[in-house]
Motif scaffolding. Structure first.
Motif, PDB file in Angstrom:
ATOM      1  N   ASN A   1      64.583  45.092  33.261  1.00 22.24           N
ATOM      2  CA  ASN A   1      64.086  45.136  31.881  1.00 22.24           C
ATOM      3  C   ASN A   1      62.573  45.297  31.844  1.00 22.24           C
ATOM      4  OD1 ASN A   1      64.515  45.009  29.041  1.00 22.24           O
ATOM      5  ND2 ASN A   1      63.912  42.847  29.029  1.00 22.24           N
ATOM      6  N   ASN A   2      62.064  46.136  32.707  1.00 20.72           N
ATOM      7  CA  ASN A   2      60.633  46.472  32.731  1.00 20.72           C
ATOM      8  C   ASN A   2      59.741  45.252  32.928  1.00 20.72           C
ATOM      9  OD1 ASN A   2      61.223  49.244  32.191  1.00 20.72           O
ATOM     10  ND2 ASN A   2      61.455  48.739  30.025  1.00 20.72           N
ATOM     11  N   GLY A   3      60.234  44.275  33.661  1.00 25.82           N
ATOM     12  CA  GLY A   3      59.421  43.112  33.978  1.00 25.82           C
ATOM     13  C   GLY A   3      59.573  41.944  33.031  1.00 25.82           C
ATOM     14  N   VAL A   4      60.354  42.099  31.960  1.00 26.28           N
ATOM     15  CA  VAL A   4      60.525  41.041  30.962  1.00 26.28           C
ATOM     16  C   VAL A   4      61.831  40.300  31.217  1.00 26.28           C
ATOM     17  CG1 VAL A   4      60.790  40.505  28.509  1.00 26.28           C
ATOM     18  CG2 VAL A   4      59.205  42.310  29.230  1.00 26.28           C
ATOM     19  N   VAL A   5      61.728  38.983  31.378  1.00 27.16           N
ATOM     20  CA  VAL A   5      62.915  38.145  31.603  1.00 27.16           C
ATOM     21  C   VAL A   5      63.345  37.549  30.265  1.00 27.16           C
ATOM     22  CG1 VAL A   5      63.867  36.168  32.843  1.00 27.16           C
ATOM     23  CG2 VAL A   5      62.096  37.576  33.920  1.00 27.16           C
ATOM     24  N   MET A   6      64.585  37.799  29.875  1.00 29.45           N
ATOM     25  CA  MET A   6      65.126  37.242  28.643  1.00 29.45           C
ATOM     26  C   MET A   6      65.839  35.923  28.952  1.00 29.45           C
ATOM     27  SD  MET A   6      64.114  39.451  26.466  1.00 29.45           S
ATOM     28  CE  MET A   6      64.989  39.001  24.962  1.00 29.45           C
ATOM     29  N   LYS A   7      65.797  35.007  27.983  1.00 32.32           N
ATOM     30  CA  LYS A   7      66.474  33.720  28.159  1.00 32.32           C
ATOM     31  C   LYS A   7      67.982  33.947  28.153  1.00 32.32           C
ATOM     32  CE  LYS A   7      66.629  29.036  26.294  1.00 32.32           C
ATOM     33  NZ  LYS A   7      66.141  28.132  25.213  1.00 32.32           N
ATOM     34  N   PRO A   8      68.701  33.500  29.195  1.00 36.84           N
ATOM     35  CA  PRO A   8      70.153  33.737  29.237  1.00 36.84           C
ATOM     36  C   PRO A   8      70.890  32.858  28.230  1.00 36.84           C
ATOM     37  CG  PRO A   8      69.482  32.374  31.084  1.00 36.84           C
ATOM     38  CD  PRO A   8      68.220  32.785  30.390  1.00 36.84           C
ATOM     39  N   TYR A   9      71.944  33.414  27.640  1.00 41.94           N
ATOM     40  CA  TYR A   9      72.738  32.636  26.684  1.00 41.94           C
ATOM     41  C   TYR A   9      74.190  33.087  26.736  1.00 41.94           C
ATOM     42  CZ  TYR A   9      72.293  36.739  23.580  1.00 41.94           C
ATOM     43  OH  TYR A   9      72.327  38.011  23.050  1.00 41.94           O
ATOM     44  N   LEU A  10      75.071  32.180  26.317  1.00 34.64           N
ATOM     45  CA  LEU A  10      76.506  32.391  26.425  1.00 34.64           C
ATOM     46  C   LEU A  10      77.220  32.440  25.078  1.00 34.64           C
ATOM     47  CD1 LEU A  10      78.690  32.732  28.596  1.00 34.64           C
ATOM     48  CD2 LEU A  10      78.749  30.249  28.838  1.00 34.64           C
ATOM     49  N   VAL A  11      76.585  31.917  24.024  1.00 35.00           N
ATOM     50  CA  VAL A  11      77.211  31.880  22.694  1.00 35.00           C
ATOM     51  C   VAL A  11      76.723  33.047  21.860  1.00 35.00           C
ATOM     52  CG1 VAL A  11      77.506  30.564  20.570  1.00 35.00           C
ATOM     53  CG2 VAL A  11      77.483  29.385  22.770  1.00 35.00           C
ATOM     54  N   ASN A  12      77.661  33.873  21.421  1.00 35.34           N
ATOM     55  CA  ASN A  12      77.350  35.027  20.592  1.00 35.34           C
ATOM     56  C   ASN A  12      77.197  34.627  19.129  1.00 35.34           C
ATOM     57  OD1 ASN A  12      77.113  37.764  19.748  1.00 35.34           O
ATOM     58  ND2 ASN A  12      79.290  37.789  19.252  1.00 35.34           N
ATOM     59  N   LYS A  13      78.186  33.924  18.593  1.00 35.61           N
ATOM     60  CA  LYS A  13      78.100  33.443  17.213  1.00 35.61           C
ATOM     61  C   LYS A  13      79.061  32.279  17.005  1.00 35.61           C
ATOM     62  CE  LYS A  13      81.428  36.825  15.395  1.00 35.61           C
ATOM     63  NZ  LYS A  13      81.657  37.902  14.418  1.00 35.61           N
ATOM     64  N   ILE A  14      78.810  31.535  15.927  1.00 37.59           N
ATOM     65  CA  ILE A  14      79.646  30.396  15.558  1.00 37.59           C
ATOM     66  C   ILE A  14      80.071  30.572  14.106  1.00 37.59           C
ATOM     67  CG2 ILE A  14      79.711  27.882  15.251  1.00 37.59           C
ATOM     68  CD1 ILE A  14      77.548  27.769  17.478  1.00 37.59           C
ATOM     69  N   ALA A  15      81.358  30.386  13.836  1.00 39.38           N
ATOM     70  CA  ALA A  15      81.890  30.559  12.483  1.00 39.38           C
ATOM     71  C   ALA A  15      82.743  29.354  12.107  1.00 39.38           C
ATOM     72  CB  ALA A  15      82.727  31.835  12.393  1.00 39.38           C
ATOM     73  N   ASP A  16      82.745  29.000  10.798  1.00 42.70           N
ATOM     74  CA  ASP A  16      83.583  27.889  10.359  1.00 42.70           C
ATOM     75  C   ASP A  16      85.042  28.331  10.280  1.00 42.70           C
ATOM     76  OD1 ASP A  16      84.010  29.243   7.916  1.00 42.70           O
ATOM     77  OD2 ASP A  16      82.445  28.109   6.891  1.00 42.70           O
ATOM     78  N   ALA A  17      85.920  27.418   9.862  1.00 36.05           N
ATOM     79  CA  ALA A  17      87.364  27.688   9.870  1.00 36.05           C
ATOM     80  C   ALA A  17      87.765  28.829   8.951  1.00 36.05           C
ATOM     81  CB  ALA A  17      88.126  26.419   9.482  1.00 36.05           C
ATOM     82  N   GLU A  18      86.911  29.129   7.953  1.00 34.67           N
ATOM     83  CA  GLU A  18      87.206  30.218   7.025  1.00 34.67           C
ATOM     84  C   GLU A  18      86.539  31.529   7.435  1.00 34.67           C
ATOM     85  OE1 GLU A  18      89.425  29.717   4.642  1.00 34.67           O
ATOM     86  OE2 GLU A  18      89.576  27.679   5.445  1.00 34.67           O
ATOM     87  N   GLY A  19      85.880  31.523   8.587  1.00 40.13           N
ATOM     88  CA  GLY A  19      85.232  32.743   9.081  1.00 40.13           C
ATOM     89  C   GLY A  19      83.791  32.899   8.661  1.00 40.13           C
ATOM     90  N   GLY A  20      83.250  31.929   7.916  1.00 37.70           N
ATOM     91  CA  GLY A  20      81.851  32.025   7.502  1.00 37.70           C
ATOM     92  C   GLY A  20      80.910  31.766   8.660  1.00 37.70           C
ATOM     93  N   GLU A  21      79.930  32.637   8.837  1.00 35.32           N
ATOM     94  CA  GLU A  21      79.017  32.523   9.974  1.00 35.32           C
ATOM     95  C   GLU A  21      78.071  31.350   9.806  1.00 35.32           C
ATOM     96  OE1 GLU A  21      75.504  35.267  11.489  1.00 35.32           O
ATOM     97  OE2 GLU A  21      77.452  36.179  11.969  1.00 35.32           O
ATOM     98  N   ILE A  22      78.018  30.510  10.809  1.00 36.96           N
ATOM     99  CA  ILE A  22      77.129  29.346  10.814  1.00 36.96           C
ATOM    100  C   ILE A  22      75.856  29.653  11.599  1.00 36.96           C
ATOM    101  CG2 ILE A  22      76.888  26.955  11.577  1.00 36.96           C
ATOM    102  CD1 ILE A  22      79.914  26.692  11.244  1.00 36.96           C
ATOM    103  N   ASP A  23      76.018  30.343  12.694  1.00 37.20           N
ATOM    104  CA  ASP A  23      74.875  30.652  13.557  1.00 37.20           C
ATOM    105  C   ASP A  23      75.195  31.895  14.369  1.00 37.20           C
ATOM    106  OD1 ASP A  23      72.405  30.418  14.690  1.00 37.20           O
ATOM    107  OD2 ASP A  23      72.902  28.741  16.014  1.00 37.20           O
ATOM    108  N   ALA A  24      74.171  32.595  14.797  1.00 34.06           N
ATOM    109  CA  ALA A  24      74.345  33.794  15.625  1.00 34.06           C
ATOM    110  C   ALA A  24      73.243  33.847  16.662  1.00 34.06           C
ATOM    111  CB  ALA A  24      74.328  35.055  14.767  1.00 34.06           C
TER     112      ALA A  24
END
Length: 485
Positions: free
Chosen positions: A356-379
């Motif tokens: 990535n041209n020398g830039v290190v990105m912070k690794p992460y495993l969670v793409n998004k979080i949604a409530d039981a009705e499908g509403g997005e809580i976080d991304a």
């Protein structure tokens, strides 16, 4: 008021005050301890009352709650992803949880403050509380390709693949693994026996080797040493010539440093590209001794090595190059030996940062979080961790790593029509024991979509294990899975 009544009144006030203090102490100080106490039967039953949210990756369900119809143990966890995804999902057992089930427990069980509004609506409507769903960054094709390749022939090891531009983790495999479905039932004795059997297994299948274990990285670490050299002098290029003796005389010791297998490295003076292609030890050790410990440590830290502990959101074991000793020790450190210890995730970050041209990105495993009705809580919000090296020097290092695959020790990682960069590693462990086989890589070099690190542990690939013969072909299959769509 006469004296006896006064004494009774004071005593009542004191007892009431003590009662209020005790209630607040139990609710505020001891609440978590009492809630998690294994003797708390109410808590045990409550674990099965809530329909925990799903854990998904792409179009695959990795974990879900199934309605059993039993009023006492209403919902039971099921893991359709089984062994392939167990190091990521972990498990939800009668008295504990692990990995993603633990890291996102409050979201999955619906108790997170982020779900307060949802819980309020459920209370008004009379609906049963449900947990949030957690969608992961994992690419199922890459995950399953890595699992098949790594688990073949009884290999032990781990692989982590990252999207270089974002830090999203595309695959995280650890073998041997286990079936989390054996640990989900409400019968504590049955589950404890199943877990005890796994825990006593000498191969430790419950341990996630990708993030919970660190290993000597061997020659894959030479790219960090080379990055430090490039950053120290802008005039250094892939064609810069360096000394490459067959054996390097180390100060204050009779144990000098040879190249792998005692081989010569060209004519004794070679280009940096040739040294990396052939994975010669002596030129990189000499470079490190000239640069000094501080320069190598600073460069390592720019790749995230030895910095703040990582969470993805699970905790990641630390990586580091070890303490400062003498020049001889530094020579060993520069080629990935001595006290040098890396997790596969950390070495994947090194490969991704170069790509990535020398830039290190912070690794992460969670793409998004949604409530039981499908509403997005976080991304996910990709975040830059550090700049490991300049874009110009990263381009030089990429060029040399591509040459390692095209002309050097990693030709088994070649993919027709794709420019692949990589570095092999063979890490010594203990006298008389077979080495670890490592490989780090990225592709396509012009516009990287995947960077990875792979280790095949000592003894599981035979006595002739090497990064080029053992690890590179496995990495190739994973890259093809991602690049093939």
């Amino acid at each position: 008021m006469n004296a006896p009544l006064k004494r009774v009144a004071v005593a009542c006030l004191v007892m009431f005050a003590l009662l209020m203090i005790n209630v607040n102490y139990l609710q505020a100080v001891r609440a978590d301890g009492l809630r998690s106490d294994s003797r708390n039967v109410r808590n045990f039953y409550a674990r099965y009352e809530v329909e925990r949210g799903r854990i998904t990756a792409g179009d695959k369900v990795l974990a879900e709650s199934v309605d059993t119809g039993d009023n006492q143990f209403r919902f039971q966890r099921r893991y359709p992803g089984g062994k392939v995804y167990a190091p990521i999902t972990g498990f939800f057992a009668p008295e504990s949880e692990r990995d993603m089930e633990a890291a996102e427990n409050k979201l999955l069980n619906g108790s997170s403050p982020d779900l307060l509004v949802r819980r309020g609506l459920d209370l008004i409507s009379g609906e049963r509380t449900k947990g949030a769903s957690v969608d992961l960054t994992i690419n199922p094709k890459a995950q399953e390709a890595a699992y098949r390749a790594l688990s073949a022939s009884g290999k032990k090891g781990a692989l982590v693949a990252i999207e270089p531009k974002t830090g999203a983790i595309l695959a995280m495999v650890s073998v041997p693994t286990y079936d989390p479905n054996t640990l989900v039932g409400p019968d504590k004795d049955t589950v404890n026996k199943a877990y005890g059997k796994l825990d006593k297994n000498e191969d430790k299948p419950v341990i996630d080797r990708a993030v919970e274990r660190s290993y000597p990285p061997g020659s894959t670490f030479k790219v960090v040493t080379l990055a430090a050299y490039l950053e120290s002098d802008d005039s250094v290029t892939p064609q810069t010539e360096v000394d490459a003796p067959q054996v390097l005389d180390l100060p204050n010791t009779s144990a000098d440093l040879p190249n792998y297998g005692g081989a010569a490295c060209g004519s004794g003076r070679v280009t940096l590209t040739f040294a990396l292609e052939r994975s010669c030890n002596t030129p990189f050790a000499k470079i490190a001794m000239n640069l000094g410990y501080d320069a190598l440590k600073e460069q390592a830290e720019k790749f995230g090595i030895g910095g703040d502990p990582l969470k993805i959101p699970m905790d990641v074991a630390g990586s580091g190059i070890g303490p400062e000793e003498d020049k001889a020790a530094l020579a060993q450190t520069s080629i990935g030996q001595r006290s040098n210890q890396m997790t596969p995730l950390q070495m994947a970050m090194v490969a991704a940062g170069i790509a990535n041209n020398g830039v290190v990105m912070k690794p992460y495993l969670v793409n998004k979080i949604a409530d039981a009705e499908g509403g997005e809580i976080d991304a996910a919000n990709p975040t830059e961790l550090s700049t490991a090296m300049s874009e110009e020097n990263a381009a030089k290092l990429k060029e040399m790593m591509v040459s390692v695959v095209n002309n050097g020790t990693a030709n088994a990682a070649q993919i027709p029509g794709v420019t692949v960069g990589g570095k092999t590693g063979t890490a010594e462990t203990a006298r008389g024991k077979a080495p670890h086989a490592w490989f780090i890589s990225f592709a396509p070099a012009e516009d990287p979509k995947i960077a990875l690190a792979l280790i095949v542990e000592s003894g599981s690939a035979g006595d002739d294990a090497s990064g080029g013969h053992t690890a590179a072909p496995i990495a190739k299959s994973v890259m093809e899975a991602v690049l093939g769509g």
